[in-house]
Design a protein around this motif. Structure first.
Motif, PDB file in Angstrom:
ATOM      1  N   UNK A 146       0.959  -1.378  -0.047  1.00 46.34           N
ATOM      2  CA  UNK A 146      -0.147  -0.163  -0.059  1.00 46.34           C
ATOM      3  C   UNK A 146       0.744   1.242  -0.099  1.00 46.34           C
ATOM      4  N   UNK A 147       2.102   0.968   0.476  1.00 49.08           N
ATOM      5  CA  UNK A 147       2.845   2.380   0.790  1.00 49.08           C
ATOM      6  C   UNK A 147       3.371   2.799  -0.818  1.00 49.08           C
ATOM      7  N   UNK A 148       3.217   1.713  -1.647  1.00 48.42           N
ATOM      8  CA  UNK A 148       3.844   2.022  -3.084  1.00 48.42           C
ATOM      9  C   UNK A 148       2.740   2.230  -3.919  1.00 48.42           C
ATOM     10  N   UNK A 149       1.546   1.584  -3.797  1.00 41.63           N
ATOM     11  CA  UNK A 149       0.348   1.666  -4.799  1.00 41.63           C
ATOM     12  C   UNK A 149      -0.812   2.764  -4.165  1.00 41.63           C
ATOM     13  N   UNK A 150      -0.881   3.133  -2.871  1.00 41.60           N
ATOM     14  CA  UNK A 150      -2.150   3.953  -2.359  1.00 41.60           C
ATOM     15  C   UNK A 150      -1.672   5.102  -1.327  1.00 41.60           C
ATOM     16  N   UNK A 151      -0.543   4.840  -0.880  1.00 42.89           N
ATOM     17  CA  UNK A 151      -0.170   6.007   0.227  1.00 42.89           C
ATOM     18  C   UNK A 151       1.391   5.965   0.115  1.00 42.89           C
TER      19      UNK A 151
ATOM     20  N   UNK B 131      10.849  10.976  -5.592  1.00 43.95           N
ATOM     21  CA  UNK B 131      10.408  10.461  -4.503  1.00 43.95           C
ATOM     22  C   UNK B 131      10.904   8.945  -4.504  1.00 43.95           C
ATOM     23  N   UNK B 132      11.517   8.485  -3.197  1.00 43.52           N
ATOM     24  CA  UNK B 132      11.857   7.033  -3.394  1.00 43.52           C
ATOM     25  C   UNK B 132      10.848   6.042  -3.716  1.00 43.52           C
ATOM     26  N   UNK B 133      11.041   5.103  -4.604  1.00 41.45           N
ATOM     27  CA  UNK B 133       9.939   4.087  -5.041  1.00 41.45           C
ATOM     28  C   UNK B 133       9.740   4.443  -6.296  1.00 41.45           C
ATOM     29  N   UNK B 134       9.898   5.643  -6.862  1.00 41.12           N
ATOM     30  CA  UNK B 134       9.209   6.221  -8.094  1.00 41.12           C
ATOM     31  C   UNK B 134      10.139   5.136  -9.434  1.00 41.12           C
ATOM     32  N   UNK B 135      11.392   5.262  -9.045  1.00 41.21           N
ATOM     33  CA  UNK B 135      12.055   4.102 -10.033  1.00 41.21           C
ATOM     34  C   UNK B 135      12.472   2.880  -9.008  1.00 41.21           C
ATOM     35  N   UNK B 136      13.026   2.059  -9.607  1.00 41.14           N
ATOM     36  CA  UNK B 136      13.201   0.895  -8.814  1.00 41.14           C
ATOM     37  C   UNK B 136      14.257   1.113  -7.597  1.00 41.14           C
TER      38      UNK B 136
ATOM     39  N   UNK C 154      -3.218   3.257 -11.165  1.00 40.74           N
ATOM     40  CA  UNK C 154      -1.892   3.347 -11.094  1.00 40.74           C
ATOM     41  C   UNK C 154      -1.599   5.036 -10.901  1.00 40.74           C
ATOM     42  N   UNK C 155      -2.758   5.702 -11.311  1.00 39.98           N
ATOM     43  CA  UNK C 155      -2.541   7.133 -11.048  1.00 39.98           C
ATOM     44  C   UNK C 155      -2.195   7.659  -9.633  1.00 39.98           C
ATOM     45  N   UNK C 156      -2.490   6.819  -8.671  1.00 41.07           N
ATOM     46  CA  UNK C 156      -2.158   7.063  -7.222  1.00 41.07           C
ATOM     47  C   UNK C 156      -0.846   6.577  -6.791  1.00 41.07           C
ATOM     48  N   UNK C 157      -0.216   5.664  -7.390  1.00 38.75           N
ATOM     49  CA  UNK C 157       0.929   4.931  -7.100  1.00 38.75           C
ATOM     50  C   UNK C 157       2.160   5.863  -7.048  1.00 38.75           C
ATOM     51  N   UNK C 158       3.249   5.209  -6.554  1.00 41.70           N
ATOM     52  CA  UNK C 158       4.453   6.392  -6.184  1.00 41.70           C
ATOM     53  C   UNK C 158       5.308   6.196  -7.673  1.00 41.70           C
TER      54      UNK C 158
ATOM     55  N   UNK D 194       2.542   6.033 -20.177  1.00 38.89           N
ATOM     56  CA  UNK D 194       1.614   5.093 -19.361  1.00 38.89           C
ATOM     57  C   UNK D 194       2.571   4.100 -18.676  1.00 38.89           C
ATOM     58  N   UNK D 195       2.314   3.930 -17.430  1.00 40.14           N
ATOM     59  CA  UNK D 195       3.038   2.651 -16.641  1.00 40.14           C
ATOM     60  C   UNK D 195       2.270   1.391 -17.383  1.00 40.14           C
ATOM     61  N   UNK D 196       2.777   0.753 -18.224  1.00 40.46           N
ATOM     62  CA  UNK D 196       2.384  -0.527 -18.612  1.00 40.46           C
ATOM     63  C   UNK D 196       2.970  -1.955 -18.123  1.00 40.46           C
ATOM     64  N   UNK D 197       3.983  -1.586 -17.024  1.00 40.91           N
ATOM     65  CA  UNK D 197       4.702  -2.708 -16.763  1.00 40.91           C
ATOM     66  C   UNK D 197       4.271  -3.253 -15.411  1.00 40.91           C
ATOM     67  N   UNK D 198       3.886  -2.444 -14.224  1.00 38.82           N
ATOM     68  CA  UNK D 198       3.657  -3.078 -13.061  1.00 38.82           C
ATOM     69  C   UNK D 198       2.245  -3.122 -12.873  1.00 38.82           C
ATOM     70  N   UNK D 199       2.031  -4.029 -11.624  1.00 36.37           N
ATOM     71  CA  UNK D 199       0.738  -4.302 -11.058  1.00 36.37           C
ATOM     72  C   UNK D 199       0.521  -3.272  -9.994  1.00 36.37           C
ATOM     73  N   UNK D 200      -0.638  -2.466  -9.859  1.00 38.21           N
ATOM     74  CA  UNK D 200      -0.838  -1.495  -8.826  1.00 38.21           C
ATOM     75  C   UNK D 200      -1.776  -2.136  -7.798  1.00 38.21           C
ATOM     76  N   UNK D 201      -1.321  -3.497  -7.294  1.00 39.94           N
ATOM     77  CA  UNK D 201      -1.956  -4.109  -6.204  1.00 39.94           C
ATOM     78  C   UNK D 201      -1.157  -4.869  -5.565  1.00 39.94           C
ATOM     79  N   UNK D 202      -1.832  -5.887  -4.715  1.00 38.53           N
ATOM     80  CA  UNK D 202      -1.102  -7.040  -4.021  1.00 38.53           C
ATOM     81  C   UNK D 202      -1.149  -8.090  -4.767  1.00 38.53           C
ATOM     82  N   UNK D 203      -0.406  -9.059  -4.530  1.00 41.57           N
ATOM     83  CA  UNK D 203      -0.334 -10.284  -5.219  1.00 41.57           C
ATOM     84  C   UNK D 203      -1.456 -11.244  -4.927  1.00 41.57           C
TER      85      UNK D 203
END
Length: 509
Positions: free
Chosen positions: A249-254, A287-292, A442-446, A461-470
């Motif tokens: 959630x720190x990466x995807x929501x907050x 911001x940390x997390x925006x890139x790997x 994806x809009x609210x992710x880091x 567009x971020x077409x690579x990552x999943x904006x949620x939990x596994x």
């Protein structure tokens, strides 16, 4: 027609023998499907863990989480395993699960064309043609190296290679070596080669955030415990998974919750780099997390050594002189590109021709998108493992792969249930709805907080990552919803694959 009749036919063709391809092969056998082939362009299994053999290559996900749940390994030697151990693990998977008879090495796929009349894929490979009812593309996004178009690079008189195509015959000792890029590979290469080279110059466009790597050797007693009591391995894996699920959630929501992590990274930089000028150059402005986020205990110390320097990004090559973006020049004997891969523009997409004659690359010209990360409209019975928006920013891709294997298994079950010559084609509206939902989240992710990264395509567009939990992704891929597909059937009088075709009919689920 006689030639067509002699082309080998399989139920399923899997492309690639990395984690995705071998995982698919194991799942096929477990589902009772034995009429399949794994096509591999190289001469051995391993995928990215075969190709990336550069000095210092290792995984940044804990070993017991970076392995199949159905093939636990109690003998991982370190908390974070090196490339050689991961490749050896994949070799064992191929042996233990009896996959060798299905492997076809040195068989690069040149073209895959959907035959709308015979309802199969015609696959051209470097070792000959075949046809398949279903194609599973498991080439992965980290398979085709990307070297930027640098003016004058062709004129460089020294050695040039990419980190994923390391030239082990070239001796770096005493050489003036330029490393281009500041990604995960570079963070491992730099400390591995710095003590050997005469001069190391790192060409950096944007500095990465780096956290300490909490690695250690796993002792013999600990490994024996895992062998004797297998449930302890499962517990360890579950613990590692749970921690990362809580972090999502720190990466995807907050993203604001990553402030503590950023402070840890700043302290790590301050401790490791005493020179204020160099420290300023290595401090990110995003911001940390925006890139790997990179994990290393040795990257910063290596850059502080007398034979190392950090300069701006590479802009031009003039003979043996490399020109940085700020105009400064550096002499070099060798250039190592740690510039990543074709992730959002995967070359395999140019080799897939769908029902309407378009390539997948053309269909994805506005950005990659696939229903549940697996199937694309207009490409019946074609499925991707590690497809669009299935990547992770903080956990193990094996979790996502196994979820997609669940989807593959149910996809094949649905085809069997429907019976006859049949194919499933993702409905465009279903693909659009899924992609819209993903992009809205994806809009609210880091990852969408403003930096430039390999997660984002040319259109932003971020077409690579999943904006949620596994856990969410596993639930979304547990079953195939036939309402999201067109059911494409062959006519009743149609002959088997390789025979003259009739006309095609379609039916709704």
């Amino acid at each position: 027609m006689a030639e067509q009749e002699h082309v080998p036919h399989v139920r399923v063709a899997v492309i690639g023998s990395g984690f995705g391809g071998l995982g698919a092969a194991v799942r096929l056998r477990r589902e009772g499907v034995t009429d399949f082939v794994v096509l591999e362009r190289a001469s051995g299994v391993g995928g990215t863990w075969r190709d990336n053999s550069y000095p210092g290559c290792a995984c940044d996900v804990p070993s017991h989480l970076y392995s199949f749940s159905f093939a636990p390994n109690p003998d991982w030697p370190r908390a974070f395993s090196g490339q050689e151990h991961i490749r050896a693990y994949l070799e064992r998977v191929a042996d233990v699960f009896g996959l060798r008879p299905h492997l076809r090495f040195d068989s690069e796929v040149k073209l895959m064309t959907w035959d709308p009349d015979r309802l199969h894929w015609a696959v051209e490979t470097s070792s000959g043609p075949l046809t398949a009812d279903v194609v599973v593309s498991a080439t992965g996004p980290l398979s085709d190296p990307r070297i930027p178009d640098i003016p004058g690079l062709d004129s460089f008189p020294g050695k040039v290679f990419h980190s994923a195509r390391w030239d082990h015959d070239y001796d770096l000792r005493g050489k003036r070596v330029a490393v281009i890029g500041t990604g995960a590979s570079t963070a491992q290469i730099v400390p591995a080669i710095q003590p050997l080279v005469g001069r190391l110059t790192l060409f950096q466009r944007t500095p990465p955030w780096v956290l300490p790597r909490v690695d250690r050797e796993i002792g013999a007693l600990e490994r024996r415990l895992h062998r004797t009591l297998p449930f302890t391995t499962r517990l360890r894996r579950s613990f590692l998974w749970g921690i990362r699920e809580l972090q999502v959630q720190a990466f995807t929501r907050h993203p604001g919750e990553l402030g503590l992590v950023e402070r840890m990274a700043r302290r790590n930089l301050a401790r490791s780099v005493p020179d204020p000028a160099l420290r300023a150059r290595l401090t990110p402005d995003y911001r940390i997390g925006c890139k790997r986020i990179l994990l290393s205990n040795t990257y910063y110390p290596a850059l502080t050594r007398p034979n190392a320097q950090v300069v701006a990004g590479l802009s031009e090559v003039r003979g043996s002189t490399l020109i940085a973006a700020d105009g400064t020049g550096t002499e070099a004997d060798a250039i190592v590109f740690g510039t990543g891969f074709h992730v959002t523009d995967m070359p395999i997409a140019d080799r897939v021709v769908g029902a309407d004659g378009r390539t997948l690359a053309r269909a994805w010209s506005g950005g990659m998108q696939a229903l549940r990360g697996a199937t694309a409209a207009g490409f019946p019975n074609w499925m991707s493992i590690i497809g669009p928006n299935t990547g992770l920013g903080n956990s193990s891709m094996i979790l996502m792969i196994e979820s997609q294997l669940n989807y593959l298994a149910d996809y094949l079950r649905q085809l069997e249930t429907l019976g006859g010559r049949v194919a499933l084609d993702a409905r465009p509206e279903a693909v659009d709805a899924w992609n819209h939902k993903v992009q809205e989240r994806m809009k609210r992710t880091v990852w969408n907080s403003g930096c430039t990264s390999w997660y984002v395509d040319a259109g932003g567009r971020n077409t690579t990552l999943w904006p949620g939990t596994t856990t969410e992704f596993r639930a979304a891929t547990r079953r195939v919803d036939l309402g999201e597909y067109r059911v494409v059937r062959a006519p009743v009088a149609a002959a088997p694959a390789g025979s003259p075709a009739g006309t095609r009919t379609e039916a709704r689920a």
